[in-house]
Design an enzyme around this catalytic site. Structure first.
Site, short mmCIF file in Angstrom:
data_model
loop_
_atom_site.label_atom_id
_atom_site.label_comp_id
_atom_site.label_asym_id
_atom_site.label_seq_id
_atom_site.Cartn_x
_atom_site.Cartn_y
_atom_site.Cartn_z
N ASP A 100 0.85 -1.17 0.00
CA ASP A 100 0.00 0.00 0.00
C ASP A 100 0.90 1.23 0.00
O ASP A 100 2.14 1.11 0.05
CB ASP A 100 -0.92 -0.03 1.22
CG ASP A 100 -2.23 0.73 1.01
OD1 ASP A 100 -2.32 1.49 0.02
OD2 ASP A 100 -3.14 0.58 1.84
N GLU B 155 -0.05 4.52 1.83
CA GLU B 155 -0.21 5.47 2.94
C GLU B 155 0.81 5.26 4.05
O GLU B 155 1.11 6.18 4.81
CB GLU B 155 -1.63 5.39 3.51
CG GLU B 155 -2.70 6.02 2.63
CD GLU B 155 -3.30 5.02 1.64
OE1 GLU B 155 -4.26 5.38 0.95
OE2 GLU B 155 -2.81 3.87 1.58
N HIS C 50 -2.78 -0.25 -3.68
CA HIS C 50 -3.31 1.07 -3.37
C HIS C 50 -4.14 1.65 -4.52
O HIS C 50 -3.69 1.68 -5.67
CB HIS C 50 -2.17 2.05 -3.08
CG HIS C 50 -2.64 3.48 -2.97
ND1 HIS C 50 -3.39 3.93 -1.90
CD2 HIS C 50 -2.50 4.55 -3.81
CE1 HIS C 50 -3.67 5.21 -2.08
NE2 HIS C 50 -3.16 5.61 -3.24
N HIS D 61 -1.40 1.05 6.82
CA HIS D 61 -1.83 2.17 7.67
C HIS D 61 -2.84 1.69 8.69
O HIS D 61 -3.38 0.58 8.59
CB HIS D 61 -2.47 3.26 6.81
CG HIS D 61 -3.53 2.74 5.91
ND1 HIS D 61 -4.82 2.47 6.33
CD2 HIS D 61 -3.49 2.38 4.59
CE1 HIS D 61 -5.52 1.98 5.32
NE2 HIS D 61 -4.74 1.90 4.25
N HIS E 106 -7.62 4.86 7.44
CA HIS E 106 -8.92 4.58 6.82
C HIS E 106 -9.07 3.07 6.70
O HIS E 106 -8.14 2.33 7.01
CB HIS E 106 -9.04 5.24 5.44
CG HIS E 106 -8.10 4.70 4.42
ND1 HIS E 106 -6.78 5.07 4.34
CD2 HIS E 106 -8.28 3.79 3.43
CE1 HIS E 106 -6.18 4.44 3.34
NE2 HIS E 106 -7.08 3.64 2.78
N GLU F 160 -7.68 -2.81 7.40
CA GLU F 160 -7.11 -3.53 6.26
C GLU F 160 -6.07 -4.56 6.70
O GLU F 160 -6.04 -5.68 6.18
CB GLU F 160 -6.51 -2.52 5.28
CG GLU F 160 -7.56 -1.64 4.63
CD GLU F 160 -6.98 -0.53 3.77
OE1 GLU F 160 -5.84 -0.69 3.28
OE2 GLU F 160 -7.65 0.49 3.58
#
Length: 274
Positions: free
Chosen positions: A8, A10, A60, A104, A115, A134
């Site tokens: 990802d 972030e 992502h 994240h 998020h 996640e």
């Protein structure tokens, strides 16, 4: 040794706001390079530990972020966003371990860019009554294939959540949270050295000691959306039940079906954005 990497953006050092995470952002291309370099560091550590196969899934947004021309030549890249298993596309029982790079913290916690899957749509996700982000949901997917997640990189808040879920998993904190869009970031060259060392060590010394959690049987999925209209849009799917104005429930036959259903619910809910 076969290693699976889900990457990802972030949780990459230096990535702190929308200018880095969106293709429309003026710093997006810099962030893509930073992301690619961290994945390369993880791949190098895996190779030093004896990995002969490394599959990287770009996880992502548009899922076309990683710069394939700059990736380690021994890596195979899954690129593109039409994936049944989304962030865990390509995982199967033949892999010895999974690494989650650039992850994240979950939504409504204080991590950088925190998020859960889609910050314009999802407020909360629960599996069998427990809130997951996640990291947790994707780790459970790997566990369904008996593949342990052994290493996770991201910010300090994510590291706390990883340790709460499974203290055996090795983490690398690449930045410390100041606010949702501000962080104290470790210089990338240092991050790369630490990541290479930690990945090599855990794959060499601790691989067989880390468990891969597995949920047997039916799974109750709950998803809370940002508004009631999003929840109502998901009722087109048979079996989806509205339990609060902005929250739905679905009982899946297993964890993998629940994971795919979460993606389907998100897609329908996102169709109401205007």
């Amino acid at each position: 040794m076969k290693i699976y990497i889900s990457a990802d953006i972030e949780g990459i050092s230096g990535v702190v706001n929308g200018t880095h995470t969106s293709p429309q952002g003026y710093d997006y291309n810099r962030a893509r390079k930073l992301m690619t370099d961290e994945v390369n560091a993880a791949a190098k550590g895996a190779k030093l530990a004896g990995a002969t196969t490394i599959l990287v899934n770009d996880s992502h947004g548009p899922m076309t972020n990683l710069l394939i021309e700059e990736l380690d030549e021994d890596v195979v890249l899954i690129s593109g966003n039409q994936k049944l298993l989304r962030m865990m596309e390509g995982i199967d029982h033949t892999y010895d371990a999974a690494l989650l790079i650039g992850y994240h913290a979950r939504h409504n916690t204080s991590g950088v860019l925190s998020h859960t899957y889609h910050d314009a749509v999802i407020s909360e996700v629960k599996i069998n009554g427990k809130i997951v982000g996640e990291f947790e949901f994707n780790t459970l997917v790997a566990g369904q294939y008996n593949v342990p997640v052994v290493f996770v990189s991201g910010d300090d808040i994510l590291s706390e959540q990883v340790k709460e879920f499974n203290p055996e998993i090795e983490t690398l904190i690449v930045k410390n949270t100041h606010s949702r869009c501000t962080a104290g970031c470790i210089q990338p060259k240092k991050v790369h050295r630490l990541m290479e060392e930690k990945v090599q060590k855990i794959l060499t010394d601790k691989l067989k000691s880390i468990s891969s959690p597995k949920i047997e049987g039916k799974v109750e999925l709950e998803v809370a959306f940002l508004n009631s209209g999003m929840a109502e849009a998901t009722l087109l799917i048979p079996g989806v039940e509205l339990i609060e104005p902005n929250r739905v429930k679905y009982v899946a036959k297993d964890l993998i079906e629940a994971y795919k259903m979460r993606a389907a619910l998100t897609t329908l809910a996102a169709s109401t954005l205007y």
